[in-house]
Design a protein around this motif. Structure first.
Motif, PDB file in Angstrom:
ATOM      1  N   GLU A 139       3.896  12.095  -1.908  1.00  0.00           N
ATOM      2  CA  GLU A 139       4.823  11.111  -2.474  1.00  0.00           C
ATOM      3  C   GLU A 139       4.127  10.195  -3.482  1.00  0.00           C
ATOM      4  OE1 GLU A 139       7.748  11.848  -1.946  1.00  0.00           O
ATOM      5  OE2 GLU A 139       7.412  13.122  -0.188  1.00  0.00           O
ATOM      6  N   VAL A 140       2.859   9.884  -3.243  1.00  0.00           N
ATOM      7  CA  VAL A 140       2.085   9.101  -4.210  1.00  0.00           C
ATOM      8  C   VAL A 140       1.991   9.856  -5.530  1.00  0.00           C
ATOM      9  CG1 VAL A 140      -0.232   8.265  -4.777  1.00  0.00           C
ATOM     10  CG2 VAL A 140       0.740   7.800  -2.519  1.00  0.00           C
ATOM     11  N   GLY A 141       1.799  11.177  -5.457  1.00  0.00           N
ATOM     12  CA  GLY A 141       1.741  11.990  -6.660  1.00  0.00           C
ATOM     13  C   GLY A 141       3.020  11.897  -7.470  1.00  0.00           C
ATOM     14  N   HIS A 142       4.160  11.986  -6.796  1.00  0.00           N
ATOM     15  CA  HIS A 142       5.446  11.833  -7.479  1.00  0.00           C
ATOM     16  C   HIS A 142       5.546  10.466  -8.153  1.00  0.00           C
ATOM     17  CE1 HIS A 142       7.378  15.496  -6.270  1.00  0.00           C
ATOM     18  NE2 HIS A 142       7.379  15.222  -4.985  1.00  0.00           N
ATOM     19  N   PHE A 143       5.266   9.424  -7.384  1.00  0.00           N
ATOM     20  CA  PHE A 143       5.440   8.043  -7.849  1.00  0.00           C
ATOM     21  C   PHE A 143       4.558   7.765  -9.065  1.00  0.00           C
ATOM     22  CE2 PHE A 143       6.814   3.716  -6.278  1.00  0.00           C
ATOM     23  CZ  PHE A 143       6.272   2.994  -7.336  1.00  0.00           C
ATOM     24  N   LEU A 144       3.262   8.066  -8.942  1.00  0.00           N
ATOM     25  CA  LEU A 144       2.320   7.717 -10.000  1.00  0.00           C
ATOM     26  C   LEU A 144       2.592   8.501 -11.283  1.00  0.00           C
ATOM     27  CD1 LEU A 144      -0.122   6.128 -10.932  1.00  0.00           C
ATOM     28  CD2 LEU A 144      -1.592   7.894  -9.936  1.00  0.00           C
ATOM     29  N   ARG A 154      13.027   4.231  -8.131  1.00  0.00           N
ATOM     30  CA  ARG A 154      13.988   3.238  -7.623  1.00  0.00           C
ATOM     31  C   ARG A 154      13.930   3.078  -6.104  1.00  0.00           C
ATOM     32  NH1 ARG A 154      18.570   5.610  -5.438  1.00  0.00           N
ATOM     33  NH2 ARG A 154      19.152   7.709  -6.141  1.00  0.00           N
ATOM     34  N   SER A 155      13.348   4.042  -5.423  1.00  0.00           N
ATOM     35  CA  SER A 155      13.164   3.922  -3.976  1.00  0.00           C
ATOM     36  C   SER A 155      12.182   4.998  -3.516  1.00  0.00           C
ATOM     37  CB  SER A 155      14.495   4.079  -3.225  1.00  0.00           C
ATOM     38  OG  SER A 155      14.997   5.398  -3.352  1.00  0.00           O
ATOM     39  N   TYR A 156      11.595   4.767  -2.351  1.00  0.00           N
ATOM     40  CA  TYR A 156      10.736   5.805  -1.781  1.00  0.00           C
ATOM     41  C   TYR A 156      10.737   5.676  -0.267  1.00  0.00           C
ATOM     42  CZ  TYR A 156       6.961   2.443  -0.765  1.00  0.00           C
ATOM     43  OH  TYR A 156       6.224   1.407  -0.260  1.00  0.00           O
ATOM     44  N   GLU A 157      10.325   6.753   0.374  1.00  0.00           N
ATOM     45  CA  GLU A 157      10.228   6.762   1.831  1.00  0.00           C
ATOM     46  C   GLU A 157       9.041   7.635   2.223  1.00  0.00           C
ATOM     47  OE1 GLU A 157      12.895   7.982   5.773  1.00  0.00           O
ATOM     48  OE2 GLU A 157      13.793   7.966   3.777  1.00  0.00           O
ATOM     49  N   VAL A 158       8.188   7.097   3.067  1.00  0.00           N
ATOM     50  CA  VAL A 158       7.041   7.848   3.583  1.00  0.00           C
ATOM     51  C   VAL A 158       7.072   7.752   5.100  1.00  0.00           C
ATOM     52  CG1 VAL A 158       4.536   8.040   3.671  1.00  0.00           C
ATOM     53  CG2 VAL A 158       5.648   7.395   1.527  1.00  0.00           C
ATOM     54  N   PRO A 159       7.149   8.880   5.806  1.00  0.00           N
ATOM     55  CA  PRO A 159       7.167   8.810   7.268  1.00  0.00           C
ATOM     56  C   PRO A 159       5.862   8.247   7.810  1.00  0.00           C
ATOM     57  CG  PRO A 159       6.886  11.075   6.520  1.00  0.00           C
ATOM     58  CD  PRO A 159       7.201  10.262   5.307  1.00  0.00           C
ATOM     59  N   SER A 160       5.957   7.516   8.882  1.00  0.00           N
ATOM     60  CA  SER A 160       4.765   6.946   9.510  1.00  0.00           C
ATOM     61  C   SER A 160       4.029   8.017  10.310  1.00  0.00           C
ATOM     62  CB  SER A 160       5.159   5.795  10.436  1.00  0.00           C
ATOM     63  OG  SER A 160       5.930   6.295  11.526  1.00  0.00           O
ATOM     64  N   LEU A 161       2.828   7.677  10.754  1.00  0.00           N
ATOM     65  CA  LEU A 161       2.069   8.604  11.589  1.00  0.00           C
ATOM     66  C   LEU A 161       2.838   8.910  12.865  1.00  0.00           C
ATOM     67  CD1 LEU A 161      -0.486  10.190  12.174  1.00  0.00           C
ATOM     68  CD2 LEU A 161      -1.539   8.082  13.040  1.00  0.00           C
ATOM     69  N   GLN A 162       3.520   7.911  13.398  1.00  0.00           N
ATOM     70  CA  GLN A 162       4.320   8.126  14.615  1.00  0.00           C
ATOM     71  C   GLN A 162       5.470   9.084  14.330  1.00  0.00           C
ATOM     72  OE1 GLN A 162       5.954   4.546  16.281  1.00  0.00           O
ATOM     73  NE2 GLN A 162       6.774   5.559  18.093  1.00  0.00           N
ATOM     74  N   ASP A 163       6.098   8.938  13.156  1.00  0.00           N
ATOM     75  CA  ASP A 163       7.181   9.853  12.787  1.00  0.00           C
ATOM     76  C   ASP A 163       6.675  11.292  12.740  1.00  0.00           C
ATOM     77  OD1 ASP A 163       8.961   7.733  12.484  1.00  0.00           O
ATOM     78  OD2 ASP A 163       8.497   7.486  10.356  1.00  0.00           O
ATOM     79  N   GLN A 175      12.810   8.531  -5.146  1.00  0.00           N
ATOM     80  CA  GLN A 175      13.986   8.663  -5.999  1.00  0.00           C
ATOM     81  C   GLN A 175      13.711   7.971  -7.326  1.00  0.00           C
ATOM     82  OE1 GLN A 175      16.702  10.426  -5.118  1.00  0.00           O
ATOM     83  NE2 GLN A 175      15.811  10.883  -3.103  1.00  0.00           N
ATOM     84  N   PHE A 176      14.172   8.595  -8.416  1.00  0.00           N
ATOM     85  CA  PHE A 176      13.918   8.072  -9.758  1.00  0.00           C
ATOM     86  C   PHE A 176      15.215   7.813 -10.512  1.00  0.00           C
ATOM     87  CE2 PHE A 176      10.090  10.392  -8.655  1.00  0.00           C
ATOM     88  CZ  PHE A 176       9.069   9.581  -9.136  1.00  0.00           C
ATOM     89  N   LEU A 177      15.111   6.924 -11.492  1.00  0.00           N
ATOM     90  CA  LEU A 177      16.198   6.727 -12.446  1.00  0.00           C
ATOM     91  C   LEU A 177      15.944   7.622 -13.657  1.00  0.00           C
ATOM     92  CD1 LEU A 177      16.375   2.814 -12.445  1.00  0.00           C
ATOM     93  CD2 LEU A 177      17.885   4.391 -11.229  1.00  0.00           C
ATOM     94  N   GLY A 178      17.017   8.115 -14.280  1.00  0.00           N
ATOM     95  CA  GLY A 178      16.854   8.858 -15.516  1.00  0.00           C
ATOM     96  C   GLY A 178      17.003  10.359 -15.406  1.00  0.00           C
ATOM     97  N   PHE A 179      17.249  10.866 -14.205  1.00  0.00           N
ATOM     98  CA  PHE A 179      17.431  12.305 -14.037  1.00  0.00           C
ATOM     99  C   PHE A 179      18.878  12.633 -13.673  1.00  0.00           C
ATOM    100  CE2 PHE A 179      12.707  12.756 -12.763  1.00  0.00           C
ATOM    101  CZ  PHE A 179      12.347  12.873 -14.098  1.00  0.00           C
ATOM    102  N   GLU A 180      19.808  11.965 -14.348  1.00  0.00           N
ATOM    103  CA  GLU A 180      21.213  12.156 -14.047  1.00  0.00           C
ATOM    104  C   GLU A 180      21.674  13.590 -14.297  1.00  0.00           C
ATOM    105  OE1 GLU A 180      19.989   9.577 -15.636  1.00  0.00           O
ATOM    106  OE2 GLU A 180      20.437   7.967 -14.214  1.00  0.00           O
ATOM    107  N   PHE A 181      20.954  14.311 -15.150  1.00  0.00           N
ATOM    108  CA  PHE A 181      21.360  15.685 -15.459  1.00  0.00           C
ATOM    109  C   PHE A 181      21.351  16.581 -14.215  1.00  0.00           C
ATOM    110  CE2 PHE A 181      16.790  16.186 -15.475  1.00  0.00           C
ATOM    111  CZ  PHE A 181      16.585  17.485 -15.046  1.00  0.00           C
TER     112      PHE A 181
END
Length: 305
Positions: A139-144, A154-163, A175-181
């Protein structure tokens, strides 16, 4: 009073640039707090506007949309990597992983599972900690990558170690803005084979997306997979990212050679970005594992690079 006997007190001189830099950092954080509020209220247009305004301030946002994409025609040795031969090998491995992932999604045959494991070197007995780290770095790869190429998270979610401990297949997302297509890509009407609708359908779909948006999408969608291979040397795959990538390329009616060329270029670009910004990637991972706000994560990137 004898003024000549007074001790001279030296006052440290703070460079004007340092003061200005601190001032810009404070302004950035102030605006990013407003940005977070707009995101929380789902006022994405207002949030995007705030970031654009900040981008035009001197030294406020230096990293957003700052990435120079790798030219479409390039020799891998032109990239400033420590070992260009291992880099070429890594690109080939990721290409192979993507192909096997697509085949796996289209078939339930056990032979594909065996081939997939042999080709990728994937391990299935990771500890929950290892699985959590792989998911986090994905997820860091996507974000950066998204931030560097100018796509706003615009949002992100990373499961915890417990999850992860409770559910080995728990997944995160950004989730990103700008990929409405992507709304145009109807997954229920796409066959398992590549489109063969001809030039008319190809032109119709490609007119709905600019080359810049497609380039950004390719880099962002591959950011997670590239980060896994870069850091761990393999990926467990079966990511929805690869299936989404394949659906988009088929929707645009690219043949296999055209699609492979685009994907290889995106892998080169994404690996280059992630390898050159390893410190920002590490700091961003700390922020995301603590589930800090998008604005905080952006400030972390800007403060590091």
């Amino acid at each position: 009073m004898d003024l000549t006997r007074l001790r001279q007190v030296s006052v440290p001189v703070i460079p004007a640039f340092a003061c200005e830099k601190d001032s810009e950092a404070m302004r950035r954080r102030r605006v990013l707090r407003k940005f977070d509020k707009e995101l929380a209220n789902r006022n994405y247009k207002a949030a995007n506007s705030l970031l654009k305004q900040l981008q035009h301030k001197p030294r406020a946002l230096l990293c957003f949309d700052s990435a120079k994409l790798v030219p479409k025609i390039i020799n891998t040795q032109e990239l400033s990597m420590v070992d260009s031969s291992s880099f070429e090998s890594l690109v080939d491995t990721i290409m192979c992983s993507i192909k096997y992932s697509i085949k796996f999604a289209l078939s339930d045959e056990e032979v594909l599972i065996t081939g997939f494991e042999d080709a990728t070197g994937s391990e299935t007995d990771n500890s929950p900690y290892e699985d959590h780290q792989m998911c986090l770095q994905h997820e860091v790869g996507h974000f950066l990558v998204g931030y560097l190429v100018g796509v706003l998270p615009r949002s992100y979610e990373v499961p915890s170690l417990q999850d992860i401990t409770q559910d080995k297949f728990a997944q995160g997302n950004v989730q990103f803005l700008g990929f409405e297509f992507l709304k145009e890509v109807d997954i229920n009407t796409i066959s398992s084979k590549r489109f063969t609708h001809g030039k008319l359908k190809s032109k119709e779909n490609r007119a709905k997306i600019s080359s810049q948006t497609l380039n950004r999408f390719l880099c962002v969608i591959l950011g997670g997979l590239a980060a896994e291979h870069l850091l761990f040397g393999y990926s467990e795959l079966l990511h929805s990212d690869v299936q989404k990538l394949d659906r988009v390329l088929r929707w645009l009616c690219y043949n296999e050679n055209e699609a492979d060329s685009l994907v290889r270029w995106a892998i080169l670009t994404t690996l280059s970005l992630l390898s050159h910004h390893h410190e920002a990637r590490s700091r961003l991972a700390e922020a995301m594992t603590s589930r800090r706000s998008i604005g905080y994560c952006i400030d972390m990137i800007e403060s590091t690079l």
